[in-house]
Design a protein around this motif. Structure first.
Motif: not given
Length: 283
Positions: A129-130, A133, A159, A193-194, A197, A200
């Motif tokens: 998760q970002t 999110y 995080m 963005g999520q 990610s 990535s």
């Protein structure tokens, strides 16, 4: 199909244990009264245990096995009994001090685990998760459950916990239903963005990320999200509880399910294509 709720899962586990104790007694050729005499308790207690009306203690199980001359079975029965006691923990109890402490509760477990298997049918797993999110998800949970508002601190803790995915010596086999890519938590920017990610994350050497296409012809149906720790423990989180599973025969069922779900998933370029398609759908 599994029982319909965590509480029914617990009762089913206790009834299965009681049925096994009855089988052991019958195989030994003992009546309830004879077993009670050998154990030094009342016949009524034997009956209550066999009918899952009274949960046996560890000592009760060991005495039962001694009386039936099956002492080698005692450790497995004790493990099953302890699981029935601890497998269901109400979210209200876990979250009574807010979400931050919940993020930290499993840090020792995460720290000692070397191989993770994760299947998610509803949200992106915490590992991936970002912050945006995670904030949307945890704020929705806090609002729904009427919890103290410590979402910002909880996101920071999540995080910090998720940093383990970038540490050496661990592997993460992760499966997502394609629908997870489409469920919007947060606005389009948060979702973009999520999803980016996730692309990535596919480049991380420790991560194997598979996506199960919505169009896949299935022999394994979508089930509740779950995480397997070193093939020894399974955690899954329905709406009202956190369920911990450690009984080997039940863990094996989840490992089998993971294997079947893995067969439906696509990886590499095909998985990337599904993620990119979900990103395009945001616009």
């Amino acid at each position: 199909m599994p029982p319909s709720s965590p509480s029914s899962s617990v009762q089913a586990a206790r009834e299965a244990l009681a049925a096994r104790l009855r089988e052991i007694r019958l195989d030994a050729g003992l009546t309830k009264r004879e077993l009670a005499v050998r154990c030094g308790w009342s016949e009524a207690k034997s009956s209550r245990i066999e009918n899952a009306r009274t949960a046996p203690s560890d000592d009760d199980l060991r005495a039962w096995c001694r009386a039936c001359e099956t002492e080698e079975q005692a450790p497995a029965l004790v493990a099953a009994n302890r699981q029935a006691d601890s497998m269901y923990v109400q979210w209200k109890r876990l979250q009574r001090t807010g979400l931050k402490q919940l993020q930290k509760a499993n840090l020792p477990l995460f720290g000692r685990t070397r191989h993770f298997k994760v299947y998610c049918s509803n949200v992106v797993p915490g590992f991936l998760q970002t912050p945006g999110y995670a904030t949307a998800l945890l704020r929705a949970i806090a609002t729904f459950r009427g919890l103290p508002d410590d979402v910002d601190d909880a996101v920071t803790a999540r995080m910090d916990r998720s940093a383990i995915i970038r540490k050496s010596g661990r592997t993460f086999a992760i499966l997502l239903e394609e629908t997870v890519l489409r469920y919007r938590l947060g606005d389009a920017g948060v979702m973009a963005g999520q999803l980016g990610s996730l692309l990535s994350a596919m480049d991380l050497p420790s991560v194997s990320l598979g996506i199960i296409p919505a169009s896949a012809e299935r022999i394994m149906w979508p089930i509740e999200s779950f995480t397997v720790f070193d093939d020894e423990r399974v955690d899954h989180e329905p709406l009202s509880a956190s369920v911990k599973i450690t009984a080997p025969d039940e863990v094996v069922q989840y490992l089998k399910a993971f294997g079947e779900l893995h067969r439906h998933a696509v990886y590499g370029a095909e998985a990337r294509a599904l993620i990119l398609k979900a990103i395009e759908a945001l616009h």
